[in-house]
Motif scaffolding. Structure first.
Motif, mmCIF file in Angstrom:
data_model
loop_
_atom_site.group_PDB
_atom_site.id
_atom_site.type_symbol
_atom_site.label_atom_id
_atom_site.label_comp_id
_atom_site.label_asym_id
_atom_site.label_seq_id
_atom_site.Cartn_x
_atom_site.Cartn_y
_atom_site.Cartn_z
ATOM 1 N N LYS A 1 32.191 -38.225 2.374
ATOM 2 C CA LYS A 1 32.277 -39.478 3.147
ATOM 3 C C LYS A 1 32.734 -39.216 4.574
ATOM 4 C CE LYS A 1 33.483 -42.415 -0.746
ATOM 5 N NZ LYS A 1 34.710 -42.835 -1.419
ATOM 6 N N ILE A 2 33.415 -38.084 4.793
ATOM 7 C CA ILE A 2 33.849 -37.775 6.156
ATOM 8 C C ILE A 2 32.600 -37.466 6.969
ATOM 9 C CG2 ILE A 2 35.220 -36.228 7.606
ATOM 10 C CD1 ILE A 2 36.856 -35.533 5.145
ATOM 11 N N PRO A 3 32.455 -38.118 8.120
ATOM 12 C CA PRO A 3 31.263 -37.849 8.925
ATOM 13 C C PRO A 3 31.200 -36.358 9.262
ATOM 14 C CG PRO A 3 32.535 -39.651 9.853
ATOM 15 C CD PRO A 3 33.328 -39.105 8.724
ATOM 16 N N LYS A 4 30.013 -35.800 9.126
ATOM 17 C CA LYS A 4 29.833 -34.365 9.330
ATOM 18 C C LYS A 4 30.217 -33.937 10.743
ATOM 19 C CE LYS A 4 28.092 -32.122 5.727
ATOM 20 N NZ LYS A 4 26.770 -32.366 5.199
ATOM 21 N N ASN A 5 29.985 -34.807 11.725
ATOM 22 C CA ASN A 5 30.278 -34.404 13.096
ATOM 23 C C ASN A 5 31.776 -34.204 13.328
ATOM 24 O OD1 ASN A 5 30.605 -37.110 12.718
ATOM 25 N ND2 ASN A 5 29.850 -37.729 14.730
ATOM 26 N N PHE A 6 32.612 -34.797 12.465
ATOM 27 C CA PHE A 6 34.046 -34.549 12.557
ATOM 28 C C PHE A 6 34.460 -33.391 11.654
ATOM 29 C CE2 PHE A 6 33.812 -38.720 14.316
ATOM 30 C CZ PHE A 6 34.846 -38.772 15.223
ATOM 31 N N LEU A 7 33.815 -33.295 10.501
ATOM 32 C CA LEU A 7 34.205 -32.311 9.508
ATOM 33 C C LEU A 7 33.854 -30.883 9.947
ATOM 34 C CD1 LEU A 7 35.336 -31.931 6.652
ATOM 35 C CD2 LEU A 7 33.017 -32.136 5.787
ATOM 36 N N LEU A 8 32.619 -30.710 10.429
ATOM 37 C CA LEU A 8 32.151 -29.349 10.712
ATOM 38 C C LEU A 8 32.966 -28.620 11.787
ATOM 39 C CD1 LEU A 8 28.304 -29.843 10.294
ATOM 40 C CD2 LEU A 8 29.846 -28.608 8.792
ATOM 41 N N PRO A 9 33.307 -29.281 12.898
ATOM 42 C CA PRO A 9 34.124 -28.554 13.889
ATOM 43 C C PRO A 9 35.446 -28.069 13.315
ATOM 44 C CG PRO A 9 33.213 -30.519 14.872
ATOM 45 C CD PRO A 9 32.888 -30.591 13.410
ATOM 46 N N VAL A 10 36.066 -28.877 12.461
ATOM 47 C CA VAL A 10 37.335 -28.466 11.878
ATOM 48 C C VAL A 10 37.114 -27.279 10.940
ATOM 49 C CG1 VAL A 10 39.287 -29.189 10.470
ATOM 50 C CG2 VAL A 10 38.291 -30.773 12.118
ATOM 51 N N ILE A 11 35.985 -27.307 10.221
ATOM 52 C CA ILE A 11 35.683 -26.177 9.336
ATOM 53 C C ILE A 11 35.496 -24.895 10.152
ATOM 54 C CG2 ILE A 11 33.880 -25.239 7.830
ATOM 55 C CD1 ILE A 11 33.743 -27.924 6.498
ATOM 56 N N VAL A 12 34.852 -25.038 11.310
ATOM 57 C CA VAL A 12 34.674 -23.850 12.161
ATOM 58 C C VAL A 12 36.042 -23.291 12.552
ATOM 59 C CG1 VAL A 12 33.835 -23.016 14.377
ATOM 60 C CG2 VAL A 12 32.438 -24.569 13.031
ATOM 61 N N VAL A 13 36.962 -24.174 12.897
ATOM 62 C CA VAL A 13 38.299 -23.714 13.277
ATOM 63 C C VAL A 13 38.961 -22.989 12.100
ATOM 64 C CG1 VAL A 13 40.605 -24.449 13.957
ATOM 65 C CG2 VAL A 13 38.602 -25.463 15.040
ATOM 66 N N LEU A 14 38.832 -23.567 10.915
ATOM 67 C CA LEU A 14 39.414 -22.930 9.736
ATOM 68 C C LEU A 14 38.788 -21.559 9.492
ATOM 69 C CD1 LEU A 14 39.700 -26.022 7.445
ATOM 70 C CD2 LEU A 14 41.577 -24.499 8.023
ATOM 71 N N CYS A 15 37.481 -21.479 9.707
ATOM 72 C CA CYS A 15 36.804 -20.194 9.553
ATOM 73 C C CYS A 15 37.350 -19.190 10.562
ATOM 74 C CB CYS A 15 35.299 -20.339 9.759
ATOM 75 S SG CYS A 15 34.506 -21.173 8.399
ATOM 76 N N GLY A 16 37.583 -19.664 11.779
ATOM 77 C CA GLY A 16 38.149 -18.793 12.803
ATOM 78 C C GLY A 16 39.513 -18.278 12.371
ATOM 79 N N ILE A 17 40.324 -19.178 11.809
ATOM 80 C CA ILE A 17 41.646 -18.750 11.326
ATOM 81 C C ILE A 17 41.472 -17.715 10.223
ATOM 82 C CG2 ILE A 17 43.727 -19.511 10.134
ATOM 83 C CD1 ILE A 17 43.411 -22.200 11.517
ATOM 84 N N GLY A 18 40.503 -17.965 9.340
ATOM 85 C CA GLY A 18 40.251 -17.011 8.261
ATOM 86 C C GLY A 18 39.859 -15.658 8.810
ATOM 87 N N ALA A 19 39.005 -15.679 9.844
ATOM 88 C CA ALA A 19 38.557 -14.416 10.432
ATOM 89 C C ALA A 19 39.737 -13.686 11.077
ATOM 90 C CB ALA A 19 37.462 -14.667 11.461
ATOM 91 N N ILE A 20 40.609 -14.429 11.748
ATOM 92 C CA ILE A 20 41.777 -13.797 12.375
ATOM 93 C C ILE A 20 42.720 -13.276 11.304
ATOM 94 C CG2 ILE A 20 43.815 -14.182 13.798
ATOM 95 C CD1 ILE A 20 42.229 -16.364 15.260
ATOM 96 N N GLY A 21 42.953 -14.107 10.282
ATOM 97 C CA GLY A 21 43.935 -13.756 9.261
ATOM 98 C C GLY A 21 43.505 -12.604 8.381
ATOM 99 N N ASN A 22 42.209 -12.337 8.337
ATOM 100 C CA ASN A 22 41.680 -11.277 7.482
ATOM 101 C C ASN A 22 42.380 -9.946 7.726
ATOM 102 O OD1 ASN A 22 39.813 -10.289 5.593
ATOM 103 N ND2 ASN A 22 38.611 -9.437 7.252
ATOM 104 N N ALA A 23 42.532 -9.563 8.996
ATOM 105 C CA ALA A 23 43.281 -8.338 9.293
ATOM 106 C C ALA A 23 44.231 -8.589 10.456
ATOM 107 C CB ALA A 23 42.335 -7.199 9.616
ATOM 108 N N ASN A 24 44.573 -9.847 10.694
ATOM 109 C CA ASN A 24 45.404 -10.243 11.829
ATOM 110 C C ASN A 24 44.876 -9.685 13.137
ATOM 111 O OD1 ASN A 24 47.443 -12.081 11.248
ATOM 112 N ND2 ASN A 24 48.448 -10.553 9.974
ATOM 113 N N ASN A 25 43.612 -9.960 13.392
ATOM 114 C CA ASN A 25 42.948 -9.368 14.528
ATOM 115 C C ASN A 25 41.981 -10.388 15.124
ATOM 116 O OD1 ASN A 25 41.733 -7.556 16.263
ATOM 117 N ND2 ASN A 25 41.913 -5.898 14.766
ATOM 118 N N LEU A 26 42.085 -10.597 16.447
ATOM 119 C CA LEU A 26 41.209 -11.576 17.093
ATOM 120 C C LEU A 26 39.761 -11.099 17.150
ATOM 121 C CD1 LEU A 26 42.917 -13.119 20.238
ATOM 122 C CD2 LEU A 26 42.031 -14.274 18.236
#
Lengths: 511, 346, 174
Positions: A384-409
């Motif tokens: 129900k959450i509009p995709k245009n709001f949901l997807l950008p936040v998911i991208v941010v979470l993915c970015g955090i996941g990528a950083i957190g993987n080895a604590n590396n930007l």
């Protein structure tokens, strides 16, 4: 000893920690970019200060919750939450698109539970036997196994075989970046030390699934509602009938056995097990053409297999002290820190802990089932959450996941690059899924091939029956899947021709 | 359409402006702060030690861990952080920055902030081994070593229990008798590789060297009869030795662990075969001597408790082994010199 | 058949062949390992294998594309000339998304997670929203962006100890 184990788990504090662990695991699993492994990494230090039963129970809970949670985003968003749920997208998302999100989730949850329980059952009963089998897998056998699994790519690609193979080869190419297996010499790093670590599977998955999903939505912005929003989320019970569930018995058992089998072989993991179970289920099914259009069978195969892999992976971990993947490597550390040394004496020396682990796993599976079945009603509201709001936040979470993987930007740069690559490949009609198999299995193949070349002088191949069997099996798979693909391609071509005829006829009418 | 691009352009410009402003600030600010601090610290460090020892941390200390959670290096680092918190009264946070046997983390933080709040925790095999094998071009001298704070239970050369070899000499003699038939499992590039090179080039062994992978994989290969002998961390092999499945020929430590005194050492056969893996804390190059000294004092104090001794006894089978700054540097130098002497045949 | 499908074979075929060639040219630069346990099958073997496989496969689809094109033209189809500007304009949301994402990760290290996330989420939401709805999106988008930036930074940096870059906010001692 069994009772001691049971009483260690049935403490209010331990039960609470298991519940928290499962809940946190599900959240980490469900959010794209965060994985079960990451949940264990982040919580492992927390467990250092707990008692051994508490700490280990919590880690098991995180593991089971994390692997199970991945199905949620795979079904609802077409982005696998963890590598283990890649194959859940294939039929889960089409089901959701048909308005069967509830049914897909219910199927995934129940069969995740069944897969976990089968895995635990085999772990408890057959661990010693399966261990002996696992020990037979050495360099020769792994090399052949990698080749055999790679041949599955042909079955996965469908009608356009060269493009499917291209995808798998690109995956294998990407995996050659970094320190070479065996000798640790840098390859294709262009002098950047950050590239020495190569690319993480997680980062590739984010690029292939999450970023490409954002781009697919971006394309549809002006094409009013490229995504039909389903409004009917009523879920009754588990979302599917008992009869439908029973019809999956054979599929579930085969997939669970594949899952356990891959689990006990160190170094392959849930990402491969779900895809192989899916492929096998598809190729042995009476209605293989329906796979990918949104049928239960696909979700059942993937989710049963990836959860059964947990029990499988615990077998060499507990009986040999050999971890099968990053998550179990972390668990091994967790056990050692609590002075539990996995190995042949674990039953004699820490029997109560082993039984505590079994009960914690069962308890976690039950909590997982309860949380997910009740949670389903909330999960679907993500739609129900509009995709245009949901997807950008998911991208941010993915970015955090990528950083957190080895604590590396640095990994975030790779994430964007993979996103772009995946977008261009999809535009070129090159499937991206075979790439994952190539990426995981390419290094397994190379490492063991080079080890075989070292061994060959004193240990020739004919001393390895499993190796010979697998090579023969590979040849057969290649022949049969190529034939099946050609048949599919011909049928598709005929359909296309028929359609064109129709269009031409309609077109001439119109003009 | 045009408006859209105009907006996009505007956003990009705003972003780049903030970026310029931002990066400008971050680049200058710490430099401005640290430079005089370093100068004064160095001055005071040499001139008046009394004032120097007054350094006390006032905010969170970050320890960057070169190896992943679950391993021994991580566990020891976290235990140390826990103990340090009690002594220093500030939080000590451990963060894992993993990859390439610790080289990624060391590369990233060797030129980190020199205010004493950035530290690196690793083990000496990674620190000196990566330099010797040529994976990185720097060693301990690229850092300000703070303290060696523990000794691993060591690697043992092991064979299956039914193997005819009972000592390292047996194994080497057998390999000379039938060159290339005894499969010896290693992990290329690490401490085990260095050890195999010493066995071959100094000890004269003629194994069929086979890469197998990390400790768990070497155990797997030995149990699965894919290799005839290998080297395993004692902690991995202990249970199998006790269960009568494996046999330890010797330890590669300079002397047997304190709690397992009866083992033979490899150096009795080959004097150069000594791999003492120690846990060590480093500070980025240029961290003032008084800060290093203060941190070392804190580590010495934190590890002098009965609790620490108990933990080290249980986990490493060793007694506490903590060195002051001078001894730490001397110890690292000795190990580096030894490893560098192997370089010609690595 | 396959109207204009040939383009999806020719262009990727060319790009991937070039990429494969580039990759293969890099292989000889790999330092071979000559130490203990080295065999004739070195660390260059498998890259040659994959690189060669990719080259062959991309040439395969390239040739297939050329054949399809000939067939298509022979059947009287016209080689259509889609203007580049048109294609870009058609994909402007995608291009804008990639640009904003690239800027986001490129500047995250120096500017910091909080500020960049705030800006990125806001911009990306607008990109994904049809123009006519922008007016009523500004406020919710800003709230979403601020909440995402603040909450995620706090949870991951302080509770889960992920090294999210602080950037310019370090002046506030974060």
């Amino acid at each position: 000893m069994i009772l001691q184990g049971l009483s260690a788990v049935l403490q209010p504090m331990t039960i609470l920690l298991v519940a928290i662990g499962v809940a946190v695991g599900i959240i980490f699993g469900a959010i794209p970019g965060l994985t079960a492994t990451m949940a264990i990494v982040m919580f492992l230090p927390v467990t250092y200060s707990m008692t051994s039963a508490q700490g280990i129970s919590m880690l098991m809970a995180l593991y089971i919750g994390g692997i199970s949670g991945g199905l949620i985003s795979a079904i609802l968003l077409n982005i696998p939450g963890t590598p283990s749920s890649v194959a859940t997208c294939f039929d889960g998302k089409p089901m959701a698109n048909k308005g069967e999100a509830g049914k897909a989730l219910g199927t995934g949850v129940v069969f995740s539970f069944i897969g976990t329980v089968i895995g635990i059952g085999l772990l408890m009963v057959l661990a010693p036997v399966l261990c002996d089998f696992a020990l037979k897998f050495q360099a020769y056998e792994y090399c052949a196994l990698a080749v055999f699994s790679l041949s599955m790519v042909i079955a996965l690609t469908g009608r356009d075989m060269p493009k499917g193979l291209i995808s798998a080869v690109i995956g294998a190419l990407l995996a050659t970046v970094g320190l070479a297996p065996v000798d640790s010499k840098p390859r294709f790093t262009f002098g950047t030390y950050q590239l020495n670590n190569g690319f993480a599977l997680l980062v590739l998955l984010i690029g292939l699934f999450a970023i490409s999903e954002v781009m697919a939505y971006a394309e549809s912005v002006r094409k009013n509602q490229g995504y039909t929003i389903e409004t009917n989320y009523k879920i009754r019970g588990a979302g599917f009938s008992i009869k439908e569930g029973l019809a999956q018995t054979k599929n579930a058992i085969v997939s669970a056995l594949i899952g356990v089998g891959i689990g006990i072989l160190p170094g392959i993991g849930g990402g491969v097990s779900c895809m192989i179970a899916y492929t096998v289920s598809k190729n042995t099914s009476k209605h293989r053409e329906l796979y990918g259009t949104g049928i239960m069978d696909g979700v059942v195969a993937s989710e049963t297999a990836n959860n059964a892999t947990i029990g499988g992976a615990m077998i060499p971990l507990l009986s040999l002290g050999i971890p099968g993947d990053a998550a179990t490597a972390m668990l091994l550390g967790g056990l050692q820190i609590h002075n539990v040394a996995p190995g042949p004496l674990i039953y004699q020396k820490s029997g109560e802990v082993v039984y505590a682990i079994f009960f914690a796993m069962v308890l976690s599976a039950i909590f997982m089932l309860i949380f997910m079945l009740f949670g389903m009603r909330f999960f679907v509201s993500v739609l129900k959450i509009p995709k245009n709001f949901l997807l950008p936040v998911i991208v941010v979470l993915c970015g955090i996941g990528a950083i957190g993987n080895a604590n590396n930007l640095f990994d975030t740069y790779s994430m964007v690059a993979f996103g772009l690559m995946s977008y261009l490949l999809i535009k070129s009609k090159i499937p991206t899924v075979p790439m994952i198999l190539g990426f995981i299995l390419g290094p397994t193949f190379e490492t063991n091939l080079r080890r075989v070349s070292q061994l060959a002088s004193s240990d020739p191949f004919y001393r390895h029956p499993i190796f010979c069997v697998l090579i023969v099996a590979t040849v057969l798979v290649v022949i049969f899947s190529t034939r099946a693909n050609l048949k599919d391609a011909r049928r598709a071509q005929e359909e296309e021709l028929a359609e064109m005829e129709k269009m031409k006829a309609a077109g001439s009418d119109g003009e | 359409m045009k408006k859209f691009f105009a907006l996009l352009l505007a956003v990009v410009m705003v972003l780049s402006l903030t970026a310029c402003g931002g990066s400008g600030k971050t680049e200058t600010a710490p430099a401005a702060e640290t430079a005089p601090a370093a100068e004064t610290a160095q001055a005071s460090g040499t001139a008046e030690t009394a004032e120097a020892e007054a350094w006390k941390p006032t905010k969170t200390i970050n320890i960057y861990m070169t190896h992943g959670a679950g391993g021994d290096t991580d566990y020891m680092g976290r235990k140390l952080a826990e103990a340090l918190e009690k002594v220093l009264g500030v939080s000590v946070v451990v963060t894992n920055v993993t990859g390439s046997n610790g080289a990624t983390c060391m590369q990233q933080y060797k030129d980190g902030d020199t205010d004493g709040y950035t530290l690196i925790a690793t083990n000496t095999a990674a620190l000196t081994g990566n330099e010797a094998t040529g994976m990185v071009d720097f060693g301990y001298t690229a850092f300000e070593p703070v303290a060696v704070y523990g000794m691993q239970s060591g690697e043992n050369i092991v064979v299956p229990a039914n193997s005819p070899y009972n000592t390292l000499d047996d194994l080497i003699e057998a390999s000379k008798a039938n060159p290339g038939t005894i499969r010896y499992g290693i992990s290329t590039g690490g401490g085990v590789y260095i050890q195999a090179c010493v066995l071959t080039n100094i000890g004269g062994a003629q194994f069929n060297i086979v890469d197998v992978g990390d400790g768990a994989a070497r155990l797997n290969a030995l149990l699965g009869d894919s290799v005839d002998a290998t080297s395993l961390p004692y902690s991995t092999a202990a249970q199998y030795i006790e269960a009568g499945q494996l046999k330890s020929l010797c330890t590669c430590l300079s002397k047997a662990p304190d709690l397992l005194p009866d083992q033979r050492a490899a150096s009795e056969t080959i004097p150069e075969l000594v791999i003492d893996t120690e846990y060590v804390v480093l500070a980025p190059k240029g961290t003032p001597a008084n800060i290093v000294k203060a941190l070392n004092d804190a580590i010495l104090e934190a590890t002098s408790t009965e609790e620490w001794k108990q933990m080290v006894n249980d986990y490493c089978l060793q007694n506490p082994f903590v060195l002051n700054v001078e001894d730490t540097i001397a110890n690292l130098k000795e190990q580096r010199d030894l490893f560098q002497s192997f370089v010609p045949f690595l | 058949m396959s109207n204009k499908q040939y383009k999806l074979d020719i262009i990727p075929g060319i790009v991937l062949s070039l990429f494969a060639a580039f990759y293969l040219l890099q292989v000889p630069k790999i330092v071979e390992f000559k130490g203990l346990g080295s065999t004739p099958l070195t660390n260059r073997f498998v890259p040659y294998l994959w690189g060669g496989a990719l080259l062959l496969l991309s040439l395969w689809i390239l040739v297939r594309g050329i054949i399809r094109r000939k067939k298509y033209l022979a059947e009287g189809g016209r080689a259509d000339k889609n203007s580049f500007a048109e294609a870009v304009s058609d994909k402007r949301e995608v291009i804008a998304s990639f640009i904003s994402l690239t800027i986001y990760v490129a500047l995250m290290g120096s500017v910091g997670f909080v500020i960049m996330t705030l800006i990125y989420v806001f911009v990306q939401i607008l990109i994904l929203t049809p123009r006519e709805n922008w007016k009523k999106t500004y406020l919710p988008a800003l709230i979403t962006a601020a909440a995402a930036a603040g909450i995620l930074f706090y949870v991951f940096r302080y509770l889960l100890n992920v090294l999210l870059p602080v950037g310019v906010l370090s002046v506030f001692g974060l």
